[in-house]
Design a protein around this motif. Structure first.
Motif, short mmCIF file in Angstrom:
data_model
loop_
_atom_site.label_atom_id
_atom_site.label_comp_id
_atom_site.label_asym_id
_atom_site.label_seq_id
_atom_site.Cartn_x
_atom_site.Cartn_y
_atom_site.Cartn_z
N GLY A 5 0.82 -1.17 -0.05
CA GLY A 5 -0.02 -0.16 -0.04
C GLY A 5 0.82 1.27 0.00
O GLY A 5 0.39 2.28 -0.64
N PHE A 6 1.80 1.20 0.87
CA PHE A 6 2.75 2.41 0.78
C PHE A 6 3.35 2.73 -0.63
O PHE A 6 3.62 3.63 -1.23
N THR A 7 4.02 1.56 -1.18
CA THR A 7 4.60 1.60 -2.36
C THR A 7 3.55 2.00 -3.52
O THR A 7 4.03 3.02 -4.22
N LEU A 8 2.25 1.46 -3.54
CA LEU A 8 1.32 2.20 -4.51
C LEU A 8 1.20 3.81 -4.28
O LEU A 8 1.15 4.33 -5.17
N ALA A 9 1.12 4.01 -3.01
CA ALA A 9 0.88 5.57 -2.74
C ALA A 9 1.81 6.32 -3.04
O ALA A 9 1.81 7.42 -3.69
N TRP A 10 3.51 5.72 -3.05
CA TRP A 10 4.34 6.57 -3.16
C TRP A 10 4.44 6.74 -4.63
O TRP A 10 4.73 7.99 -5.12
N ILE A 11 3.99 5.92 -5.23
CA ILE A 11 4.34 5.72 -6.84
C ILE A 11 2.90 6.90 -7.40
O ILE A 11 3.40 7.61 -8.18
N ALA A 12 2.01 6.82 -6.62
CA ALA A 12 0.82 7.48 -6.92
C ALA A 12 1.50 9.21 -6.85
O ALA A 12 0.74 9.94 -7.67
N ILE A 13 2.03 9.32 -5.89
CA ILE A 13 2.61 10.84 -5.60
C ILE A 13 3.75 11.10 -6.37
O ILE A 13 3.80 12.13 -7.33
N LEU A 14 4.55 10.27 -6.75
CA LEU A 14 5.78 10.41 -7.64
C LEU A 14 5.36 10.66 -9.17
O LEU A 14 5.74 11.61 -9.76
N LEU A 15 4.24 10.17 -9.61
CA LEU A 15 4.03 10.24 -10.96
C LEU A 15 3.56 11.68 -11.14
O LEU A 15 4.19 12.15 -12.35
N PRO A 16 2.64 12.39 -10.61
CA PRO A 16 2.37 13.70 -11.01
C PRO A 16 3.26 14.78 -10.72
O PRO A 16 3.58 15.71 -11.04
N GLU A 17 4.08 14.51 -9.63
CA GLU A 17 5.13 15.41 -8.94
C GLU A 17 6.37 15.38 -10.01
O GLU A 17 7.16 16.33 -10.20
N ARG A 18 6.56 14.15 -10.57
CA ARG A 18 7.69 14.09 -11.41
C ARG A 18 7.30 14.64 -12.91
O ARG A 18 8.41 14.93 -13.71
N ASN A 19 5.98 14.43 -13.11
CA ASN A 19 5.69 14.59 -14.58
C ASN A 19 4.30 15.92 -14.42
O ASN A 19 3.29 15.23 -14.16
N PRO A 20 4.60 17.01 -14.24
CA PRO A 20 3.31 17.91 -13.91
C PRO A 20 2.39 17.77 -14.82
O PRO A 20 1.21 18.38 -14.54
N GLN A 21 2.19 17.38 -16.26
CA GLN A 21 1.37 17.22 -17.05
C GLN A 21 0.36 16.31 -16.63
O GLN A 21 -0.63 16.17 -17.34
N VAL A 22 0.98 15.29 -15.72
CA VAL A 22 -0.13 14.28 -15.36
C VAL A 22 -0.89 14.78 -14.21
O VAL A 22 -0.50 15.47 -13.31
#
Length: 370
Positions: free
Chosen positions: A236-253
């Motif tokens: 759950g932590f891993t999925l949540a962290w990826i969910a945060i990383l995706l838009p933070e690393r890629n603002p267009q998302v």
């Protein structure tokens, strides 16, 4: 164009294959040695949320962590892969509080829900401390201004991580359910990351998926080993962290696309709290029960449609129904990840589908004939 220039060979990553094989073999080892550790690691078959027929090891979280660690260890040492290794190492280090306190519950059965929730939130805080990453935008005027303050951004992130991790634990009820949903979610995250050019995050999703798949092969459909709280909270932590990383690393998302991908477990936990708090008298919101959507799906559909199957197989055949529901939101996110308003509308559609399914199953309106 989605999946432009995609080749199946992209999936044949050595580190992902190592993660899958290591997780799979570790699960087999834990199952094969259960007579030695079973006094501590077995999950009883009695209880309101128990749908398996025999005591089963519930420490596959160990295999999951070992699998991810092996994937990290066997990742390419080239400069091009350095960023992926950084993401994996951060997940492994920051995920330890969630994993350790969950595993302690698996072994001792004495760690409270509050303590485990705080541990997952601590993992979110540790993730920020290691990487400096936290949610800074959710495309909502006013809230984005508040998230511009580091303290508020970090606090919001820790609550979001704790909430998603607890939600993943909530849906961990049937053979293959959590692993299957996680694989669908990781596929969506990976496809979006690849499409926006974040190849390192996409390959990170692939390594995590490899470790989950190794466990899945032993868990579904016959449930030879369970994820347990340690595995559910770490995943759950891993999925949540990826969910945060995706838009933070890629603002267009859009951050709402990440929420859309995670919507099934989040809807489940929010509705469960509401149901226990307001629809049942004198019931603690954290009190476990057997009235989740996946529980009703098992009772109303799997047991009737597969009435000739053994109870264990009926358990495993419950999960595909929920995989299909999870796939709706994840597929939608893959196509509409750039649009906040479309993602929001799709979240409301997924909520409506959930409530309709729950209502129909709860009141016996969608019951197949034997």
């Amino acid at each position: 164009m989605l999946l432009s220039n995609f080749s199946p060979l992209e999936l044949a990553r050595f580190d992902a294959l190592v993660a899958a094989l290591t997780s799979f073999l570790t699960c087999l080892l834990l199952v094969g040695t259960k007579k030695w550790h079973g006094a501590f690691s077995m999950d009883s078959s009695t209880g309101v949320q128990k749908f398996h027929t025999a005591p089963t090891p519930r420490i596959a979280g160990i295999a999951l962590v070992v699998g991810v660690l092996a994937g990290y260890a066997f990742s390419s040492q080239s400069p091009a892969a350095a960023e992926k290794r950084q993401i994996l190492s951060a997940i492994l280090m920051a995920g330890m509080p969630a994993f350790i306190f969950g595993l302690l519950e698996d072994i001792t059965k004495k760690v409270s829900v509050k303590t485990r929730l705080l541990a997952t939130m601590a993992s979110g805080l540790l993730g920020w401390g290691i990487t400096g990453t936290s949610l800074t935008s959710v495309d909502v005027w006013g809230i984005d201004w508040l998230l511009g303050f580091t303290a508020i951004s970090v606090l919001f992130t820790t609550f979001a991580v704790g909430g998603v991790a607890n939600a993943i634990n909530i849906i961990d009820g049937f053979n293959g359910l959590t692993a299957g949903v996680a694989l669908i979610m990781l596929t969506a995250f990976g496809l979006i990351a690849r499409e926006v050019g974040d190849i390192q995050l996409a390959f990170t999703c692939l390594v995590i998926a490899g470790a989950v798949f190794g466990f899945f092969l032993v868990n579904w459909p016959f449930g030879k080993i369970f994820l347990g709280d340690g595995g559910a909270y770490f995943l759950g932590f891993t999925l949540a962290w990826i969910a945060i990383l995706l838009p933070e690393r890629n603002p267009q998302v859009s951050a709402w696309a990440s929420l859309l991908i995670c919507s099934y477990p989040i809807i489940e936990v929010i509705f469960s709290i509401y149901r226990r708090k307001f629809l049942r008298s004198n019931c603690d919101a954290t009190q476990p029960d057997a009235s989740h959507l996946h529980s009703l799906t098992n009772k109303r559909w799997a047991r009737r449609i597969f009435s000739e199957a053994s109870p264990t197989l009926q358990n495993g055949l419950t999960s595909p129904f929920m995989w299909m529901y999870a796939a709706i939101s994840c597929t939608a996110a893959v196509f509409f990840y750039l649009s906040t308003w479309k993602s929001c509308i799709l979240i409301f559609i997924c909520i409506s589908i959930y409530l309709t399914m729950y209502s129909k199953l709860a009141f016996f309106n969608w019951i197949p004939r034997k």
